[in-house]
Scaffold this motif. Structure first.
Motif, mmCIF file in Angstrom:
data_model
loop_
_atom_site.group_PDB
_atom_site.id
_atom_site.type_symbol
_atom_site.label_atom_id
_atom_site.label_comp_id
_atom_site.label_asym_id
_atom_site.label_seq_id
_atom_site.Cartn_x
_atom_site.Cartn_y
_atom_site.Cartn_z
ATOM 1 N N VAL A 102 -20.281 9.679 6.534
ATOM 2 C CA VAL A 102 -21.059 10.318 5.473
ATOM 3 C C VAL A 102 -21.067 9.496 4.186
ATOM 4 O O VAL A 102 -22.068 9.496 3.454
ATOM 5 C CB VAL A 102 -20.545 11.754 5.204
ATOM 6 N N LEU A 103 -19.995 8.766 3.912
ATOM 7 C CA LEU A 103 -19.952 7.970 2.688
ATOM 8 C C LEU A 103 -20.914 6.788 2.770
ATOM 9 O O LEU A 103 -21.669 6.517 1.835
ATOM 10 C CB LEU A 103 -18.525 7.497 2.419
ATOM 11 N N ARG A 106 -8.428 0.570 15.479
ATOM 12 C CA ARG A 106 -6.966 0.527 15.524
ATOM 13 C C ARG A 106 -6.363 0.285 14.142
ATOM 14 O O ARG A 106 -5.235 0.700 13.865
ATOM 15 C CB ARG A 106 -6.492 -0.554 16.500
ATOM 16 N N GLY A 107 -7.111 -0.358 13.265
ATOM 17 C CA GLY A 107 -6.625 -0.600 11.921
ATOM 18 C C GLY A 107 -6.448 0.680 11.111
ATOM 19 O O GLY A 107 -5.763 0.676 10.077
ATOM 20 N N ASN A 108 -7.013 1.779 11.585
ATOM 21 C CA ASN A 108 -6.869 3.046 10.864
ATOM 22 C C ASN A 108 -5.442 3.594 10.907
ATOM 23 O O ASN A 108 -5.126 4.545 10.171
ATOM 24 C CB ASN A 108 -7.824 4.098 11.439
ATOM 25 N N SER A 109 -4.603 2.997 11.708
ATOM 26 C CA SER A 109 -3.214 3.460 11.782
ATOM 27 C C SER A 109 -2.513 3.343 10.435
ATOM 28 O O SER A 109 -1.549 4.057 10.160
ATOM 29 C CB SER A 109 -2.442 2.659 12.832
ATOM 30 N N ARG A 169 -13.377 3.198 3.307
ATOM 31 C CA ARG A 169 -14.746 3.249 3.823
ATOM 32 C C ARG A 169 -15.757 2.912 2.718
ATOM 33 O O ARG A 169 -16.758 2.227 2.975
ATOM 34 C CB ARG A 169 -15.027 4.631 4.411
ATOM 35 N N LEU A 170 -15.507 3.358 1.518
ATOM 36 C CA LEU A 170 -16.411 3.041 0.410
ATOM 37 C C LEU A 170 -16.421 1.541 0.121
ATOM 38 O O LEU A 170 -17.480 0.945 -0.086
ATOM 39 C CB LEU A 170 -15.987 3.813 -0.839
#
Length: 251
Positions: free
Chosen positions: A134-135, A180-183, A205-206
């Motif tokens: 959404v961003l 995987r980097g979201n860890s 994300r922005l």
């Protein structure tokens, strides 16, 4: 009681604000400035609260535009006051005098502006909407109206902080499956649980979207019941419902 409005220097001189719950007409569990028509609060009282927000922004109540939020990545382009609220989670406009508003109670309210182009946006970004884009969709909607990514400033308002956002292993799997980097947005909790950094994820994300500046106000909704509504705090307290904070911006 006087309204309390949090602002960000990076969005000035545009009129905007992350309103706290102070200064509203609601009572009981909604005590304060509950602006959520989807709550079980009295509709007349919610309208009074929304009218106070509109007045603070210098417009008539009909010019305060919100959408029916559904945790999506859908963005609406607003050209003036709307009748029935469309189902979406973000709005963009280049129309002066229209106030874009998003409602939250732990999720991220995000206000956007390209002051030079005269284009603004507002997004409701919970974990689902942020993960689904959404961003980025809000930024793209602004670009379609003439904004430039490098000039866009975005500010995340009061949101639940990592310390208060405990999640289970199935939650983290959705983020790891995506990247995987979201860890790095999770830390270990107790009993096989984790704590998720929602504002940190939003900022990531922005910035990945290539905008000029992104920041968080560093206000935690869960930890400050005098100023903020919180869905999670209400759930833990066993209360039947909760108020919704409003965050707004106008040209």
């Amino acid at each position: 009681m006087t309204l309390e409005i949090l602002t960000a220097d990076s969005l000035a001189p545009l009129r905007h604000g992350f309103f706290t719950r102070r200064g509203g007409a609601s009572s009981g569990v909604f005590s304060g400035l509950n602006c959520g028509p989807g709550s079980s609060d009295q509709s007349e009282i919610v309208q009074i609260n929304r009218a106070r927000v509109a007045e603070a922004m210098g417009v008539e109540p009909m010019c305060l535009v919100t959408v029916h939020q559904v945790h999506s990545a859908d963005v609406v382009t607003v050209t003036g006051p709307m009748g029935e609220r469309p189902r979406a989670d973000a709005m963009v406009t280049a129309t002066p005098g229209v106030v874009l508003g998003v409602l939250t109670a732990d999720c991220q309210p995000v206000l956007f502006a390209d002051r030079q182009a005269g284009v603004i946006g507002a997004a409701h970004a919970g974990w689902r909407g942020a993960l689904d884009g959404v961003l980025e969709a809000t930024v793209a909607g602004m670009v379609d109206l003439g904004a430039e990514r490098r000039r866009i400033r975005a500010v995340i308002g009061p949101s639940i902080s990592q310390a208060a956002y405990e999640v289970g292993p199935e939650f983290i799997e959705a983020f790891i499956d995506d990247d995987r980097g979201n860890s790095r947005f999770f830390v270990n909790g107790e009993g096989g649980r984790y704590h998720f950094d929602l504002p940190g994820f939003g900022l990531h994300r922005l910035r990945q979207a290539g905008i000029g500046q992104a920041e968080w106000t560093h206000h935690c909704t869960y930890g400050d019941p005098e100023r903020f509504y919180s869905y999670r705090r209400t759930t833990h307290a066993g209360e039947a419902d909760y108020g919704r904070l409003i965050s707004v911006i106008r040209l």
